[in-house]
Design a protein around this motif. Structure first.
Motif, PDB file in Angstrom:
ATOM      1  N   ALA A 291      -6.163 -15.988  10.621  1.00 16.09           N
ATOM      2  CA  ALA A 291      -6.791 -15.584   9.425  1.00 16.09           C
ATOM      3  C   ALA A 291      -6.364 -14.172   9.034  1.00 16.09           C
ATOM      4  N   LEU A 292      -6.442 -13.544   9.864  1.00 22.67           N
ATOM      5  CA  LEU A 292      -5.916 -12.111   9.318  1.00 22.67           C
ATOM      6  C   LEU A 292      -4.512 -11.832   9.003  1.00 22.67           C
ATOM      7  N   SER A 293      -3.462 -12.708   9.657  1.00 18.98           N
ATOM      8  CA  SER A 293      -2.073 -12.641   9.452  1.00 18.98           C
ATOM      9  C   SER A 293      -1.903 -13.379   8.149  1.00 18.98           C
ATOM     10  N   ASP A 294      -2.581 -14.476   7.747  1.00 20.36           N
ATOM     11  CA  ASP A 294      -2.672 -15.106   6.469  1.00 20.36           C
ATOM     12  C   ASP A 294      -3.045 -14.353   5.211  1.00 20.36           C
ATOM     13  N   SER A 295      -4.162 -13.357   5.414  1.00 19.62           N
ATOM     14  CA  SER A 295      -4.603 -12.439   4.601  1.00 19.62           C
ATOM     15  C   SER A 295      -3.448 -11.500   4.317  1.00 19.62           C
ATOM     16  N   ILE A 296      -2.797 -10.857   5.268  1.00 15.39           N
ATOM     17  CA  ILE A 296      -1.910  -9.879   5.134  1.00 15.39           C
ATOM     18  C   ILE A 296      -0.738 -10.562   4.359  1.00 15.39           C
ATOM     19  N   LYS A 297      -0.185 -11.818   4.648  1.00 14.93           N
ATOM     20  CA  LYS A 297       0.936 -12.339   4.136  1.00 14.93           C
ATOM     21  C   LYS A 297       0.539 -12.733   2.749  1.00 14.93           C
ATOM     22  N   THR A 298      -0.475 -13.081   2.383  1.00 17.57           N
ATOM     23  CA  THR A 298      -1.031 -13.177   0.877  1.00 17.57           C
ATOM     24  C   THR A 298      -0.871 -11.693   0.147  1.00 17.57           C
ATOM     25  N   ALA A 299      -1.414 -11.012   0.682  1.00 20.92           N
ATOM     26  CA  ALA A 299      -1.260  -9.571  -0.057  1.00 20.92           C
ATOM     27  C   ALA A 299       0.030  -8.887  -0.252  1.00 20.92           C
ATOM     28  N   VAL A 300       0.898  -9.239   0.868  1.00 18.54           N
ATOM     29  CA  VAL A 300       2.202  -8.725   0.596  1.00 18.54           C
ATOM     30  C   VAL A 300       2.992  -9.701  -0.425  1.00 18.54           C
ATOM     31  N   ALA A 301       2.827 -10.834  -0.348  1.00 19.09           N
ATOM     32  CA  ALA A 301       3.409 -11.855  -1.337  1.00 19.09           C
ATOM     33  C   ALA A 301       3.120 -11.413  -2.670  1.00 19.09           C
ATOM     34  N   GLY A 302       1.810 -10.905  -2.903  1.00 19.84           N
ATOM     35  CA  GLY A 302       1.693 -10.477  -4.240  1.00 19.84           C
ATOM     36  C   GLY A 302       2.030  -9.163  -4.654  1.00 19.84           C
ATOM     37  N   GLY A 303       2.549  -8.388  -3.924  1.00 16.34           N
ATOM     38  CA  GLY A 303       2.912  -6.960  -4.252  1.00 16.34           C
ATOM     39  C   GLY A 303       1.829  -6.199  -4.214  1.00 16.34           C
ATOM     40  N   ILE A 304       2.289  -4.818  -4.429  1.00 21.58           N
ATOM     41  CA  ILE A 304       1.431  -3.830  -4.530  1.00 21.58           C
ATOM     42  C   ILE A 304       0.892  -3.598  -5.929  1.00 21.58           C
TER      43      ILE A 304
END
Length: 267
Positions: free
Chosen positions: A208-221
């Motif tokens: 779940a943590l990995s998925d959350s980070i992946k989603t955040a990175v995909a959306g950009g800063i």
């Protein structure tokens, strides 16, 4: 034929006996003692002198009055001492009899050591009775244990921990190789970003943590926090980037300054 004794009378003392005119057999009674001859002795004329009819008594083998008195006094002292000792012995025996244990049919005497041990055991039993006085009369099964019809306590195992913790005749057995992320639960909920439940396994929580980070990175800063806006996000969508305000990054006193050509110079 010998002459018969002829009693003449009584004289007060031996000196009053006649010295002449006596015939053999004359007898006089002398009231006073004379020498070793006791008073009241009869004296007979033997033809030459007065002979005490009582004869001489040898008293050397007898105690004198003072010796008898001394002997009686010593015997009295010894008897009194013996009497005192006997009274002490009687008192001792009386006390022992008063403290004796009466015989009980079918019972025997017990030593002080065993009696002290019995007292200790009695105290321990009373203490134990006090301890168990508030005991729970009936065991109640819970999440961790179960109770069989034979009142046997059995430990419950979570299915997720079967690989690490198992039961045997010797008790519980821990297999460290069975402790892994796919069986061990997180235990505490994690919120504020990646939502991870307390009942999730560590492996599921990491996913779940990995998925959350992946989603955040995909959306950009989309935003950044920087003092005095020295660094800020520019653009939109996939064209977003970072912009640095060089004038806020350096100062005239810094070893890093902006040159007249707009480039950074290091001094």
């Amino acid at each position: 034929m010998a002459a018969a004794l002829d009693y003449k009378g009584t004289k007060d003392s031996y000196d009053q006996l006649p010295s002449s005119g006596n015939k053999k057999g004359d007898v006089w009674n002398v009231v006073a003692a004379h020498g070793t001859t006791p008073a009241g002795t009869n004296y007979a004329w033997d033809g030459a002198k007065w002979d005490p009819l009582g004869g001489t008594i040898d008293l050397s083998g007898y105690y004198t009055k003072s010796q008898v008195d001394d002997a009686i006094s010593a015997a009295k002292t010894e008897l009194e001492a013996a009497d005192t000792a006997l009274e002490g012995q009687i008192t001792t025996v009386t006390n022992q009899l008063n403290n004796k244990v009466d015989k009980v049919e079918g019972s025997g005497l017990i030593s002080d050591t065993d009696l002290n041990q019995i007292r200790t055991n009695k105290s321990d039993i009373e203490s134990l009775q006090t301890s168990v006085g508030g005991k729970q009369d009936e065991l109640t099964p819970g999440n961790a244990v179960s109770i069989t019809e034979e009142n046997v306590i059995d430990v419950k195992l979570d299915p997720a921990s079967n690989e690490a913790l198992s039961k045997s005749a010797e008790g519980l057995k821990l297999d460290l190789s069975g402790i892994k992320g796919s069986t061990v639960k997180v235990g505490v909920s994690i919120t504020g970003g990646a939502e991870i439940g307390a009942d999730q396994t560590i492996a599921a929580g990491m996913q779940a943590l990995s998925d959350s980070i992946k989603t955040a990175v995909a959306g950009g800063i989309t935003s950044i926090t920087s003092p005095d806006n020295t660094i800020k996000v520019t653009g939109e969508g996939t064209s977003r980037g970072l912009a640095v305000d060089m004038s806020k990054l350096v100062s005239t006193s810094s070893s890093i300054q902006v040159g007249i050509d707009g480039k950074l110079d290091i001094f």
